[in-house]
Design a protein around this motif. Structure first.
Motif, short mmCIF file in Angstrom:
data_model
loop_
_atom_site.label_atom_id
_atom_site.label_comp_id
_atom_site.label_asym_id
_atom_site.label_seq_id
_atom_site.Cartn_x
_atom_site.Cartn_y
_atom_site.Cartn_z
N GLY A 296 0.53 -1.21 0.17
CA GLY A 296 -0.12 -0.20 0.05
C GLY A 296 1.14 1.23 0.00
O GLY A 296 1.78 1.40 -0.34
N ARG A 297 0.39 2.14 1.20
CA ARG A 297 1.16 3.78 0.96
C ARG A 297 0.72 3.97 2.05
O ARG A 297 -0.02 4.05 3.16
N ILE A 298 1.70 5.13 2.55
CA ILE A 298 1.71 5.54 3.59
C ILE A 298 1.53 6.92 3.55
O ILE A 298 2.97 8.10 3.16
N VAL A 299 1.54 8.54 4.37
CA VAL A 299 0.83 9.33 4.29
C VAL A 299 1.63 9.89 5.61
O VAL A 299 2.22 9.55 6.76
N GLY A 300 2.48 11.40 4.97
CA GLY A 300 3.48 11.54 5.99
C GLY A 300 3.57 13.19 6.23
O GLY A 300 3.15 14.01 4.96
N ARG A 301 3.78 13.62 7.62
CA ARG A 301 3.90 15.17 7.09
C ARG A 301 5.42 15.76 6.86
O ARG A 301 5.88 15.40 7.92
N TYR A 311 1.36 17.29 3.79
CA TYR A 311 1.14 16.28 4.21
C TYR A 311 1.25 16.34 1.90
O TYR A 311 1.35 16.24 1.65
N THR A 312 2.03 14.39 2.46
CA THR A 312 2.42 14.18 1.12
C THR A 312 2.44 12.52 1.19
O THR A 312 2.77 11.73 2.23
N LEU A 313 2.25 11.33 -0.07
CA LEU A 313 2.80 10.22 0.28
C LEU A 313 4.45 10.11 0.22
O LEU A 313 5.09 10.80 -0.78
N THR A 314 4.31 9.44 1.30
CA THR A 314 5.14 9.36 1.38
C THR A 314 6.30 8.00 1.21
O THR A 314 7.57 7.84 0.70
N LEU A 315 5.55 6.44 0.90
CA LEU A 315 6.47 5.83 0.75
C LEU A 315 4.97 4.73 -0.24
O LEU A 315 3.71 4.21 0.44
N GLN A 316 4.84 4.51 -0.81
CA GLN A 316 4.61 4.15 -1.69
C GLN A 316 4.97 2.52 -2.71
O GLN A 316 5.54 2.67 -3.67
N ALA A 317 4.56 1.28 -1.90
CA ALA A 317 5.62 0.25 -2.45
C ALA A 317 4.13 -0.16 -3.40
O ALA A 317 3.70 -2.10 -2.89
N ARG A 318 3.53 -0.17 -4.28
CA ARG A 318 3.00 -0.42 -4.87
C ARG A 318 3.09 -0.64 -6.55
O ARG A 318 4.47 0.35 -6.48
N GLU A 319 2.91 -1.31 -7.46
CA GLU A 319 3.26 -1.47 -8.51
C GLU A 319 2.75 -0.56 -9.73
O GLU A 319 2.87 -0.47 -10.83
N GLN A 320 1.53 -0.07 -9.30
CA GLN A 320 1.65 1.97 -10.02
C GLN A 320 2.83 2.83 -9.78
O GLN A 320 2.58 3.68 -10.90
N HIS A 321 3.68 2.24 -8.75
CA HIS A 321 4.70 3.08 -9.16
C HIS A 321 6.14 3.01 -8.68
O HIS A 321 6.92 4.13 -9.26
N LYS A 326 9.60 -5.05 -8.30
CA LYS A 326 9.76 -4.81 -7.09
C LYS A 326 8.45 -4.18 -5.91
O LYS A 326 8.57 -3.95 -5.24
N ALA A 327 7.73 -4.52 -6.73
CA ALA A 327 6.39 -3.95 -6.16
C ALA A 327 6.27 -5.13 -4.61
O ALA A 327 6.90 -6.29 -5.31
N LYS A 328 5.18 -4.30 -3.62
CA LYS A 328 5.29 -5.52 -2.32
C LYS A 328 3.91 -5.89 -2.42
O LYS A 328 3.29 -7.21 -1.93
N SER A 329 2.93 -5.30 -3.34
CA SER A 329 1.85 -6.52 -3.34
C SER A 329 0.87 -5.85 -4.41
O SER A 329 1.59 -4.48 -5.72
N ASN A 330 -0.47 -6.17 -5.28
CA ASN A 330 -0.92 -5.54 -6.15
C ASN A 330 -1.61 -4.79 -5.36
O ASN A 330 -3.03 -4.70 -5.95
N ILE A 331 -1.43 -4.36 -4.35
CA ILE A 331 -2.92 -3.94 -3.41
C ILE A 331 -2.76 -2.36 -4.12
O ILE A 331 -2.24 -1.79 -4.50
N CYS A 332 -3.50 -1.40 -5.16
CA CYS A 332 -3.52 -0.46 -6.13
C CYS A 332 -4.48 0.54 -5.35
O CYS A 332 -4.28 1.88 -6.53
N THR A 333 -5.35 0.64 -4.32
CA THR A 333 -6.13 1.30 -3.75
C THR A 333 -6.79 1.60 -2.73
O THR A 333 -5.53 0.80 -2.32
N ASN A 334 -7.49 2.53 -1.65
CA ASN A 334 -7.71 2.10 -0.58
C ASN A 334 -9.08 2.03 -0.20
O ASN A 334 -9.77 2.90 -1.45
#
Length: 452
Positions: A296-301, A311-321, A326-334
């Motif tokens: 998934g992804r993590i929001v950071g301050r 605030y911004t998306l700081t870590l996005q281990a998704r196949e879209q990014h 190297k993607a951690k999973s196929n989770i592509c939204t929340n």
């Protein structure tokens, strides 16, 4: 889509502008053998008024009943303000906040959500949600395979007291990716996962040990002992938790000597209504040491050039990014809308309010079990301490009893006899803070009549 603005003339003009003879011609690269052909089973279109009437008639078929079913989906009171705020246009229509400069409200909300979930679970980092509790467990086990370099076998010790629906989802989503579930039995008297059953797997180097707290039967597990045993085997501990229960129970981050390593669960109790099977959302938290294995992804301050918070998306281990391999999973939204509701729900109730909900639910279930156990032939199945649901045993088959109760406007619980036939005529009942003394008595009297 509520309104399609294009007239037939508009369509003809657009096709003429691009020199296409028809809309079908735009898809001529699709081989005829793959096309569905005429939609003969689709009825003719209806007018807006006719569609409204049809949907109202369908909605009226839904039955409103007194609900005593739990088993992973729980009926809690949701303050009116939760969905009044959630369905404001700013939240209701927002999608993935790719453009930070245009999405500060959504990003801040997700950041606050992550902070609250970390507070509940006692963990260091949370992602911005998962699809539901079952898929969150599957992703947690895949994450454990990546994170546990010492025991990467993929063998997961999963208690039979873990929600069987979650176990099914794990089998479907991870079975082809190397995850192998080894089921561990529970103690027939207490309903707890038997430590002796775990000991039978000592020395097998499991990748992870799953602990559900409370477990599917509503029984509280000996989480400290299991956590320490798992870590002694070199396994990671994956906790599956009820967020409401965490208001009064020890946080997984404090289990045993070192705490759980990955914590997941279903967020539905936090402000999402029961609605014919969904929508739900899953949560997933972990230790900072494993953050780069999190899906998934993590929001950071952070702060901008002027020193103002942002605030911004700081870590996005998704196949879209990043690259697919190297993607951690196929989770592509929340499940952003449900996360919004949960964040508002937790904000309105606060720690004290959540604890009051949990305590009232526990008290109601204790009273319900006591009243039902006063009926001839009805008895509790397990002696262990439980949270807001508990298993009872009936003198005869469960299915006809539930059918008879439903005819009286009562959803009487979850039939355990299919998944756990060794328990006999067992029924899982649940009572949250929404149940009154009169409603508990109504269920008792109705069950007594049916059994008589």
């Amino acid at each position: 889509m509520p309104f399609i603005p294009h007239t037939e003339t508009d369509v003809k003009e657009m096709l003429a502008a691009i020199q296409a003879p028809s809309i079908d011609a735009l898809f001529d690269e699709i081989p005829p053998a793959l096309r569905c052909g005429a939609l003969t089973g689709i009825p003719e279109g209806l007018s807006e008024m006719a569609v409204t009437q049809l949907m109202m008639a369908r909605a009226q078929q839904d039955a409103f009943a007194l609900n005593f079913i739990g088993a992973g989906a729980y009926e809690h009171h949701i303050p009116a303000a939760v969905w009044e705020i959630t369905t404001r246009g700013e939240f209701y229509s927002a999608y993935t906040p790719y453009q930070a400069e245009a999405s500060q409200g959504t990003l801040q909300l997700l950041y606050e959500y992550q902070t609250m979930i970390c507070g509940l679970t006692g963990m260091e980092v949370s992602n911005a949600s998962m699809y539901d509790g079952g898929s969150a467990l599957g992703e947690a086990l895949l994450m454990a395979m990546r994170a546990n370099k010492q025991n990467p076998s993929g063998t997961m010790l999963v208690p039979r007291a873990v929600n069987p629906l979650y176990r099914d989802v794990v089998a479907s989503t991870t079975g082809a990716q190397g995850v192998h579930q080894v089921f561990v039995d529970y103690d027939a008297r207490s309903g707890q996962t038997a430590l002796a059953a775990l000991q039978a797997h000592a020395g097998e180097k499991p990748t992870a040990v799953v602990i559900q707290q409370p477990n599917f039967f509503g029984v509280l597990e000996d989480v400290d002992a299991i956590t320490d045993w798992a870590h002694a085997q070199g396994a990671l501990v994956v906790a599956v938790v009820n967020p409401t229960a965490l208001a009064v129970l020890k946080a997984p981050g404090n289990w045993g000597t070192k705490g759980a390593d990955i914590v997941c669960g279903e967020g539905q109790p936090l402000g999402a209504p029961l609605a014919s099977g969904g929508p739900y959302f899953g949560f997933l938290t972990t230790k900072m040491a494993y953050v780069r294995e999190m899906p998934g992804r993590i929001v950071g301050r952070t702060v901008d050039l002027d020193g103002k918070p942002g605030y911004t998306l700081t870590l996005q281990a998704r196949e879209q990014h990043i690259r697919r391999a190297k993607a951690k999973s196929n989770i592509c939204t929340n499940q952003g809308l449900l996360v919004t509701a949960a964040t508002i729900y937790m904000s309105l109730l606060g720690p004290r309010g959540l604890a009051e909900v949990a305590s009232a639910s526990l008290a109601n279930t204790r009273e319900l079990v006591a009243q039902l156990s006063g009926i001839a032939g009805v008895e509790p199945v397990f002696a262990g301490a439980h949270f807001h649901e508990s298993a009872i045993r009936l003198p005869g088959p469960v299915k006809p009893v539930l059918a008879a109760l439903a005819q009286q406007g009562i959803f009487g619980g979850y039939d355990l006899s299919d998944r756990y036939p060794e328990l006999g005529h067992a029924l899982l009942v649940c009572a949250t803070e929404t149940k009154t003394a009169e409603q508990l008595a109504q269920y008792r009297d109705a069950l007594a009549r049916v059994l008589a």
